[in-house]
Design a protein around this motif. Structure first.
Motif, short mmCIF file in Angstrom:
data_model
loop_
_atom_site.label_atom_id
_atom_site.label_comp_id
_atom_site.label_asym_id
_atom_site.label_seq_id
_atom_site.Cartn_x
_atom_site.Cartn_y
_atom_site.Cartn_z
N VAL A 1 0.85 -1.20 0.00
CA VAL A 1 0.00 0.00 0.00
C VAL A 1 0.88 1.25 0.00
N ALA A 2 1.94 1.22 0.81
CA ALA A 2 2.86 2.37 0.84
C ALA A 2 3.48 2.61 -0.53
N ALA A 3 3.85 1.54 -1.23
CA ALA A 3 4.43 1.67 -2.57
C ALA A 3 3.43 2.32 -3.53
N ALA A 4 2.17 1.92 -3.44
CA ALA A 4 1.14 2.49 -4.31
C ALA A 4 0.89 3.96 -4.00
N VAL A 5 1.12 4.36 -2.74
CA VAL A 5 0.91 5.74 -2.33
C VAL A 5 2.08 6.63 -2.71
N TYR A 6 3.30 6.18 -2.40
CA TYR A 6 4.47 7.04 -2.55
C TYR A 6 5.11 6.98 -3.93
N ALA A 7 4.90 5.90 -4.67
CA ALA A 7 5.53 5.77 -5.99
C ALA A 7 4.51 5.26 -7.01
N PRO A 8 3.44 6.01 -7.23
CA PRO A 8 2.38 5.51 -8.10
C PRO A 8 2.82 5.28 -9.53
N GLY A 9 3.78 6.09 -9.99
CA GLY A 9 4.22 5.93 -11.37
C GLY A 9 5.06 4.71 -11.62
N ARG B 1 -2.95 9.77 -3.77
CA ARG B 1 -4.31 9.61 -3.25
C ARG B 1 -5.27 9.80 -4.42
N SER B 2 -6.08 10.84 -4.39
CA SER B 2 -6.95 11.18 -5.51
C SER B 2 -6.95 12.68 -5.69
N ASP B 3 -7.22 13.11 -6.90
CA ASP B 3 -7.26 14.54 -7.13
C ASP B 3 -8.64 15.09 -6.77
N GLY B 4 -8.84 16.35 -7.07
CA GLY B 4 -10.10 16.98 -6.66
C GLY B 4 -11.31 16.34 -7.29
N ASN B 5 -11.14 15.68 -8.41
CA ASN B 5 -12.26 15.03 -9.08
C ASN B 5 -12.44 13.59 -8.64
N GLY B 6 -11.57 13.13 -7.73
CA GLY B 6 -11.68 11.78 -7.23
C GLY B 6 -11.10 10.72 -8.14
N SER B 7 -10.33 11.12 -9.16
CA SER B 7 -9.77 10.14 -10.07
C SER B 7 -8.51 9.54 -9.48
N ALA B 8 -8.34 8.23 -9.61
CA ALA B 8 -7.22 7.54 -9.01
C ALA B 8 -5.94 7.81 -9.78
N ALA B 9 -4.81 7.90 -9.07
CA ALA B 9 -3.52 8.10 -9.71
C ALA B 9 -3.14 6.86 -10.50
N ILE B 10 -3.58 5.67 -10.07
CA ILE B 10 -3.37 4.44 -10.82
C ILE B 10 -4.76 3.98 -11.27
N PRO B 11 -5.12 4.18 -12.53
CA PRO B 11 -6.48 3.86 -12.98
C PRO B 11 -6.70 2.36 -13.05
N PRO B 12 -7.91 1.89 -12.79
CA PRO B 12 -8.21 0.46 -12.86
C PRO B 12 -8.41 0.00 -14.30
N ARG B 13 -8.06 -1.25 -14.58
CA ARG B 13 -8.35 -1.83 -15.89
C ARG B 13 -9.81 -2.25 -15.97
N LEU B 14 -10.40 -2.58 -14.82
CA LEU B 14 -11.80 -2.98 -14.77
C LEU B 14 -12.60 -1.86 -14.11
N THR B 15 -13.59 -1.37 -14.80
CA THR B 15 -14.43 -0.30 -14.24
C THR B 15 -15.89 -0.72 -14.09
N GLY B 16 -16.33 -1.70 -14.87
CA GLY B 16 -17.70 -2.17 -14.76
C GLY B 16 -17.94 -2.91 -13.46
N ARG B 17 -19.06 -2.64 -12.83
CA ARG B 17 -19.34 -3.23 -11.52
C ARG B 17 -19.39 -4.76 -11.57
N ARG B 18 -20.04 -5.30 -12.57
CA ARG B 18 -20.17 -6.77 -12.67
C ARG B 18 -18.81 -7.43 -12.87
N ASN B 19 -18.03 -6.94 -13.79
CA ASN B 19 -16.72 -7.53 -14.04
C ASN B 19 -15.79 -7.38 -12.84
N ARG B 20 -15.87 -6.26 -12.16
CA ARG B 20 -15.04 -6.06 -10.96
C ARG B 20 -15.42 -7.06 -9.88
#
Length: 412
Positions: free
Chosen positions: A132-140, A208-227
């Motif tokens: 989790v720390a890696a995803a927070v501090y080094a998202p790229g 974390r997330s920007d003002g629009n709530g978009s994740a710094a690491i975007p998900p490959r799955l966005t559909g609720r059923r597939n997720r």
């Protein structure tokens, strides 16, 4: 990760991923070595000192894993809401205090309660916390950072098994754990505190997330059923892998003896560790060319392949060598897959809670797997037991392969 307020983000500096990987690699090495690997070396001495049977000592350890499984989801949400390095600092401080108390307080109840408490606290300082720390501090570069952490921490058993065994020659287990408490302060608490202060100073990017709530690491799955389906499958996959790994770790010597390879136990032990590190090193070098899905599939396939070769080629020594290499590769890469594959599928929004949920199921199975395997071994023999572990590995492989099919479907 989910936060209530928008945060000002700075671009990650090139050296940030290296800093995070090295610091958390060192702290995770010490945490695993002192809280996990050393236990198997001193368990008999603990039993003799406390008057508990060896079975009871391991039973308390397993009960601690069960309790950790219950609380894993809450621990994950804690990492989502707060600075991970600050949580890991608190975890290291608690671990050091509990190790001191464990070393000093006599009595069976005190021993058992403190052992369970240590297992719970360990969730704040082991791989899932570091991921989790890696995803927070080094998202790229989260994948390479996670691989770097596991590459360094892969030496935990190599360091702490012989170190603990050597210390037992002139110290009691209680004295050893007093030393381990000091190691937690120097090599875990202080580095975690430094990392937390470095982040607060703005020199590390916070994903974390920007003002629009978009994740710094975007998900490959966005559909609720597939997720939802992918979450079920990935939980089954990592849980089945946990069953195979946990069962083999505790019963390997007995199984090798039963199929005529007891003399190769030392060779297997010597090869598994380097194979793990080799697999992680290759992944680190080729991460830009290899998809994490391919790495996850290979890690799942390697273990049943290793076991089938062991069953079919025993008692030839070459069976032991091939088994050790394939099993080590699969196990080493499975830790990377455990951190990176969910991150790629679901993104880093709520990543702590997600890994906590998966880790909770995994801990339940890891706690119960040795007992289930012991029952199969007692009633069915070594070959049936090995095939049951192969089956668990194939379940993991099938689960991950099914996720590959979901990735090809329209996101819904």
């Amino acid at each position: 990760m989910t936060v209530g307020k928008a945060e000002t983000l700075k671009d990650a500096q090139p050296e940030s991923a290296v800093v995070v990987a090295v610091v958390l690699g060192i702290t995770t090495t010490v945490s695993y070595g002192t809280l996990y690997y050393a236990f198997g070396v001193v368990a008999r001495d603990m039993a003799a000192d406390t008057g508990l049977s060896l079975t009871s000592v391991y039973g308390v350890f397993s009960f601690g894993l069960f309790v950790s499984g219950i609380l894993a989801g809450r621990a994950g949400r804690l990492f989502d809401k707060h600075d991970p390095a600050a949580i890991m600092t608190a975890g290291s401080a608690l671990a050091a205090v509990l190790l001191v108390l464990w070393s000093l307080m006599p009595g069976q109840w005190a021993y058992a309660l403190l052992l369970v408490a240590l297992q719970v606290v360990s969730m704040l300082v082991l791989y899932e916390a570091a991921f989790v720390a890696a995803a927070v501090y080094a998202p790229g570069s989260a994948r390479r950072t996670i691989t770097g952490i596991t590459l360094i921490a892969g030496f935990a058993s190599t360091i702490f098994w012989p170190l603990t065994d050597w210390l037992l020659e002139f110290w009691s287990w209680r004295q050893i754990y007093l030393l381990f408490a000091l190691l937690h302060v120097v090599f875990c608490l202080l580095p975690h505190l430094w990392l937390a202060r470095r982040q607060n100073g703005g020199r590390l990017a916070v994903a974390r997330s920007d003002g629009n709530g978009s994740a710094a690491i975007p998900p490959r799955l966005t559909g609720r059923r597939n997720r939802r389906i992918a979450l079920i499958l990935i939980s089954i996959g990592f849980t089945a892998q946990a069953f195979a790994i946990s069962s083999l770790h505790l019963h390997l010597i007995g199984l090798l003896d039963a199929i005529g390879l007891a003399a190769s136990a030392a060779l297997i032990g010597a090869l598994i560790g380097p194979a793990q590190v080799a697999g992680r090193l290759v992944e680190f070098i080729l991460s830009s060319r290899l998809s994490i899905f391919a790495v996850t599939l290979f890690s799942a396939a390697a273990m049943p392949i290793a076991l089938l070769l062991l069953i079919w080629a025993a008692p030839l020594a070459i069976a032991a060598i091939v088994f050790a290499v394939f099993f080590g590769l699969g196990q080493g890469l499975s830790y990377i897959a455990r951190g990176v594959f969910p991150l790629e599928l679901f993104g880093n929004s709520g990543y702590g809670a997600l890994t906590g949920r998966i880790n909770g199921i995994r801990l339940f199975v890891s706690a119960g797997a040795p007992f289930v395997t012991a029952a199969i071994l007692e009633n069915g023999g070594a070959i049936i037991t090995l095939y049951s572990i192969v089956l668990a590995g194939l379940v993991a492989l099938a689960s991950f392969a099914a996720i590959g099919l979901i990735l090809r479907l329209p996101d819904s």
